[in-house]
Design a protein around this motif. Structure first.
Motif, mmCIF file in Angstrom:
data_model
loop_
_atom_site.group_PDB
_atom_site.id
_atom_site.type_symbol
_atom_site.label_atom_id
_atom_site.label_comp_id
_atom_site.label_asym_id
_atom_site.label_seq_id
_atom_site.Cartn_x
_atom_site.Cartn_y
_atom_site.Cartn_z
ATOM 1 N N ILE A 152 -57.707 -41.341 11.696
ATOM 2 C CA ILE A 152 -57.293 -42.545 12.417
ATOM 3 C C ILE A 152 -57.523 -42.381 13.916
ATOM 4 C CG2 ILE A 152 -55.290 -43.973 13.027
ATOM 5 C CD1 ILE A 152 -54.194 -43.451 10.243
ATOM 6 N N SER A 153 -57.228 -41.187 14.451
ATOM 7 C CA SER A 153 -57.431 -40.923 15.872
ATOM 8 C C SER A 153 -58.901 -41.050 16.238
ATOM 9 C CB SER A 153 -56.904 -39.536 16.220
ATOM 10 O OG SER A 153 -57.170 -39.222 17.561
ATOM 11 N N GLU A 154 -59.780 -40.541 15.365
ATOM 12 C CA GLU A 154 -61.214 -40.641 15.633
ATOM 13 C C GLU A 154 -61.675 -42.098 15.624
ATOM 14 O OE1 GLU A 154 -63.024 -38.179 12.726
ATOM 15 O OE2 GLU A 154 -62.401 -36.281 13.667
ATOM 16 N N LEU A 155 -61.129 -42.878 14.694
ATOM 17 C CA LEU A 155 -61.476 -44.298 14.634
ATOM 18 C C LEU A 155 -61.006 -45.037 15.887
ATOM 19 C CD1 LEU A 155 -60.711 -45.110 10.881
ATOM 20 C CD2 LEU A 155 -62.952 -44.961 11.983
ATOM 21 N N ASN A 156 -59.819 -44.660 16.362
ATOM 22 C CA ASN A 156 -59.308 -45.285 17.586
ATOM 23 C C ASN A 156 -60.198 -44.986 18.778
ATOM 24 O OD1 ASN A 156 -57.089 -46.585 16.481
ATOM 25 N ND2 ASN A 156 -55.745 -44.796 16.726
ATOM 26 N N GLU A 157 -60.687 -43.741 18.863
ATOM 27 C CA GLU A 157 -61.594 -43.387 19.944
ATOM 28 C C GLU A 157 -62.886 -44.179 19.849
ATOM 29 O OE1 GLU A 157 -62.178 -39.212 19.908
ATOM 30 O OE2 GLU A 157 -60.092 -38.718 20.428
ATOM 31 N N GLU A 158 -63.397 -44.332 18.611
ATOM 32 C CA GLU A 158 -64.619 -45.107 18.427
ATOM 33 C C GLU A 158 -64.393 -46.574 18.788
ATOM 34 O OE1 GLU A 158 -67.827 -46.191 14.860
ATOM 35 O OE2 GLU A 158 -66.211 -44.729 14.529
ATOM 36 N N ARG A 159 -63.209 -47.108 18.413
ATOM 37 C CA ARG A 159 -62.878 -48.495 18.747
ATOM 38 C C ARG A 159 -62.811 -48.686 20.254
ATOM 39 N NH1 ARG A 159 -57.290 -51.666 17.011
ATOM 40 N NH2 ARG A 159 -57.775 -53.618 18.097
ATOM 41 N N SER A 160 -62.203 -47.717 20.952
ATOM 42 C CA SER A 160 -62.112 -47.810 22.413
ATOM 43 C C SER A 160 -63.493 -47.805 23.046
ATOM 44 C CB SER A 160 -61.274 -46.641 22.945
ATOM 45 O OG SER A 160 -61.240 -46.650 24.348
ATOM 46 N N SER A 161 -64.388 -46.980 22.508
ATOM 47 C CA SER A 161 -65.747 -46.926 23.040
ATOM 48 C C SER A 161 -66.472 -48.249 22.822
ATOM 49 C CB SER A 161 -66.513 -45.783 22.370
ATOM 50 O OG SER A 161 -67.860 -45.763 22.793
ATOM 51 N N VAL A 162 -66.298 -48.846 21.632
ATOM 52 C CA VAL A 162 -66.915 -50.145 21.357
ATOM 53 C C VAL A 162 -66.340 -51.220 22.274
ATOM 54 C CG1 VAL A 162 -67.180 -51.957 19.614
ATOM 55 C CG2 VAL A 162 -67.474 -49.554 18.965
ATOM 56 N N ALA A 163 -65.009 -51.158 22.507
ATOM 57 C CA ALA A 163 -64.376 -52.147 23.390
ATOM 58 C C ALA A 163 -64.922 -52.045 24.812
ATOM 59 C CB ALA A 163 -62.857 -51.951 23.383
ATOM 60 N N ASP A 164 -65.130 -50.830 25.282
ATOM 61 C CA ASP A 164 -65.710 -50.653 26.619
ATOM 62 C C ASP A 164 -67.113 -51.240 26.668
ATOM 63 O OD1 ASP A 164 -63.415 -49.396 27.404
ATOM 64 O OD2 ASP A 164 -64.205 -47.356 27.167
ATOM 65 N N TYR A 165 -67.871 -51.046 25.599
ATOM 66 C CA TYR A 165 -69.238 -51.575 25.524
ATOM 67 C C TYR A 165 -69.214 -53.110 25.582
ATOM 68 C CZ TYR A 165 -73.821 -52.606 23.455
ATOM 69 O OH TYR A 165 -75.077 -53.098 23.214
ATOM 70 N N VAL A 166 -68.300 -53.704 24.810
ATOM 71 C CA VAL A 166 -68.190 -55.161 24.770
ATOM 72 C C VAL A 166 -67.731 -55.711 26.116
ATOM 73 C CG1 VAL A 166 -66.965 -57.104 23.724
ATOM 74 C CG2 VAL A 166 -67.812 -55.243 22.280
ATOM 75 N N ASP A 167 -66.701 -55.087 26.693
ATOM 76 C CA ASP A 167 -66.173 -55.578 27.974
ATOM 77 C C ASP A 167 -67.210 -55.499 29.077
ATOM 78 O OD1 ASP A 167 -63.782 -56.074 26.748
ATOM 79 O OD2 ASP A 167 -62.803 -54.225 27.450
ATOM 80 N N ALA A 168 -67.995 -54.429 29.090
ATOM 81 C CA ALA A 168 -69.015 -54.277 30.136
ATOM 82 C C ALA A 168 -70.073 -55.362 30.029
ATOM 83 C CB ALA A 168 -69.652 -52.894 30.029
ATOM 84 N N HIS A 169 -70.444 -55.731 28.821
ATOM 85 C CA HIS A 169 -71.443 -56.778 28.641
ATOM 86 C C HIS A 169 -70.862 -58.162 28.901
ATOM 87 C CE1 HIS A 169 -73.688 -53.479 26.811
ATOM 88 N NE2 HIS A 169 -74.776 -54.242 26.869
ATOM 89 N N ARG A 170 -69.593 -58.363 28.522
ATOM 90 C CA ARG A 170 -68.957 -59.645 28.817
ATOM 91 C C ARG A 170 -68.851 -59.876 30.325
ATOM 92 N NH1 ARG A 170 -63.939 -59.931 24.441
ATOM 93 N NH2 ARG A 170 -65.176 -60.752 22.674
ATOM 94 N N ALA A 171 -68.638 -58.774 31.079
ATOM 95 C CA ALA A 171 -68.531 -58.908 32.531
ATOM 96 C C ALA A 171 -69.809 -59.459 33.141
ATOM 97 C CB ALA A 171 -68.187 -57.554 33.160
ATOM 98 N N LEU A 172 -70.949 -59.114 32.509
ATOM 99 C CA LEU A 172 -72.223 -59.595 33.041
ATOM 100 C C LEU A 172 -72.352 -61.118 32.955
ATOM 101 C CD1 LEU A 172 -74.704 -56.918 31.631
ATOM 102 C CD2 LEU A 172 -73.917 -57.174 33.992
#
Length: 529
Positions: free
Chosen positions: A35-55
């Motif tokens: 579960i911890s590994e999945l949370n880390e992966e989710r956080s990484s995906v969220a950062d990816y999405v947020d960075a692109h949404r900012a554009l």
């Protein structure tokens, strides 16, 4: 949903599991690790999405002129901007490089500035050096700030400080700040200076032609430590600006009529002082000032009538001020409201606000002649009065003859003096059961009484209930500041009115508390024997 464990009772204890339980505990950690590994992966995906949404964020697509308008709307509206990174405009340039470029190139963001001179610390040489460095730094920032303002009209306020006594050789006072501002004089529009009187000499070279768009000039003079003669700045060319319409001066030693102002174009005038620190404005002189200002809309004066000159010259004709909307007078000596005083020689047909402050001289308490307020202005809406300016008979007469146009009423008492606003006084402001008897201020919206100790809570409750029974009720706010303890909590009785929108602010002094601390009487440090 939390994870359960068969070892829950053992957790947080000093229990040592045997080898068999160690394997069981290790198996329990497999799922949480996944579960911890999945949370880390989710956080990484969220950062990816947020960075692109900012554009593609809408703010990036705003036109430049719209973004500049938003930046300007971020500025404080009730004062000038300060040199602080915690608010606009400085804060706007710390978000990103593009916003910094926009903020630095938007001249209107830099057209208002408040400059504070670092205070001097007498007898602390090391801190004086730091203070000098800070002073030079602020002067440099002020110069750069105003250079960014392009050709915009400027609003500048300066808060100076008194120099130390004796003044060190390297001391940089407010003069340095004012000299920095002089090159921008052609764009001064609103200037406020709180400085020592000698410092004003820095502006003696400015002429009326140098300040063509100056509209507002406010000067507060510091009291000087020495008795040396101070320069008289009332004739400075600065005061002869062709567009000055608002002038305010606190504690000037110049004769009021000695100011080289274009009096006939003033719409706002304030000449105030601390008693005995400036020439007195008598009722006669006040009328002379009014006669020079036919366009005056707001005025604040300190008026002193003494026994040797208690009234206006009898030959003076009555002066009408058709534009005056607001008048505040601080009275010393004999009251200006007596017959033969100031209000006997001026007509104020459009006056909306009147403030009278001061106190009644003891020698006038027995021979006071009250001048009726309804004759001052038929359109008076706001009245603020120091009760100690009247005797009790005059104050009762005031309450019973107030104009029916009054909407805001404020009385201020004085602690340690007899109370003049009592229960009977409030009775003049509430409807009577007798239809023949009228009551004052039928459209009253706000009632304030400061330093109240002669009004009971029961009388206040009757006042609020009676005023709120008027249909439709006009009362919006009641504020009383008591100098006595609470006698009756009236809030339960007025709760329906509060729910309907009535604002009631009642302040009582805090109850006395007996100190029973076992540390009472002990020094912070033991004495040295």
């Amino acid at each position: 949903m939390g994870l359960s464990s068969p070892f829950a009772s053992r957790l947080g204890t000093n229990y040592i599991p045997p080898d068999g339980e160690v394997l069981e505990i290790q198996s329990l950690l497999v799922e949480p690790k996944a579960i911890s590994e999945l949370n880390e992966e989710r956080s990484s995906v969220a950062d990816y999405v947020d960075a692109h949404r900012a554009l593609i964020s809408p703010v990036r697509r705003l036109p430049l002129d719209m973004l500049q308008e938003i930046f300007v709307a971020c500025l404080p509206t009730h004062r000038n901007c300060v040199m602080s990174a915690s608010e606009a405009p400085v804060l706007l340039g710390r978000i990103c490089s593009s916003w910094r470029t926009v903020s630095l190139s938007t001249a209107r963001l830099w057209a208002r500035l408040h400059i504070v001179e670092p205070a001097a610390l007498e007898g602390v040489p090391s801190l004086d050096i730091i203070r000098e460095q800070k002073h030079v730094q602020r002067v440099g920032i002020a110069k750069a700030w105003l250079e960014r303002s392009g050709q915009c009209p400027l609003s500048i306020s300066v808060a100076g400080s008194m120099p130390p006594d004796p003044t060190p050789p390297q001391y940089s006072g407010t003069n340095l700040i004012l000299q920095t501002l002089i090159p921008f004089a052609s764009r001064w529009q609103d200037i406020s200076l709180a400085v020592s009187l000698p410092t004003l000499e820095s502006l003696s070279s400015i002429t009326g032609n140098d300040v063509p768009i100056l509209k507002t000039l406010n000067v507060k003079e510091f009291r000087e430590r020495s008795e040396q003669p101070s320069p008289q700045w009332g004739s400075f060319g600065l005061l002869h600006g062709p567009n000055i319409s608002s002038f305010s001066c606190l504690r000037s030693k110049s004769e009021p009529l000695g100011f080289s102002l274009r009096w006939d174009q003033l719409t706002s005038l304030s000449l105030t002082s601390v008693f005995d620190l400036a020439p007195h404005v008598t009722s006669d002189l006040a009328v002379a000032i009014f006669s020079k200002c036919p366009r005056l809309e707001t005025c604040r004066l300190v008026v002193s009538d003494y026994d040797e000159s208690p009234v206006v010259e009898p030959w003076r004709s009555i002066l009408e001020l058709p534009c005056l909307l607001s008048l505040d007078i601080h009275c010393y000596g004999s009251p200006v409201t007596r017959i033969g005083g100031l209000f006997s020689y001026i007509l104020l047909p459009e006056l909306r606000h009147l403030g009278l402050r001061g106190f009644l001289a003891p020698e006038d308490s027995d021979n006071f002649t009250y001048f009726l307020f309804p004759t001052i202005s038929p359109r008076l809406e706001s009245l603020e009065v120091d009760t100690q300016l009247f005797n009790k008979q005059a104050l009762v007469a005031l309450l019973t003859t107030l104009s029916s146009t009054i909407r805001h009423l404020r009385f201020t008492g004085r602690q340690g003096h007899p109370s003049l606003i009592e229960d009977a006084a409030l009775a003049a402001l509430i409807p009577s059961e007798s239809p023949e008897r009228s009551f004052s201020c039928p459209i009253l919206q706000e009632f304030r009484l400061i330093c109240a100790h002669g009004v009971s809570d029961e009388a206040l409750l009757r006042f609020i209930k009676a005023r709120m029974s008027i249909q439709p009720p006009t009362l919006h706010r009641v504020e009383l500041e008591f100098v006595r303890r609470i006698q009756l909590d009236i809030r339960p009785d007025i709760q329906p009115f509060l729910d309907a929108g009535l604002e009631v602010d009642l302040n009582y002094p805090p109850a006395f508390r007996l100190s029973l601390s076992p540390w009472a009487g002990l020094a912070e440090k033991p004495p040295n024997f």
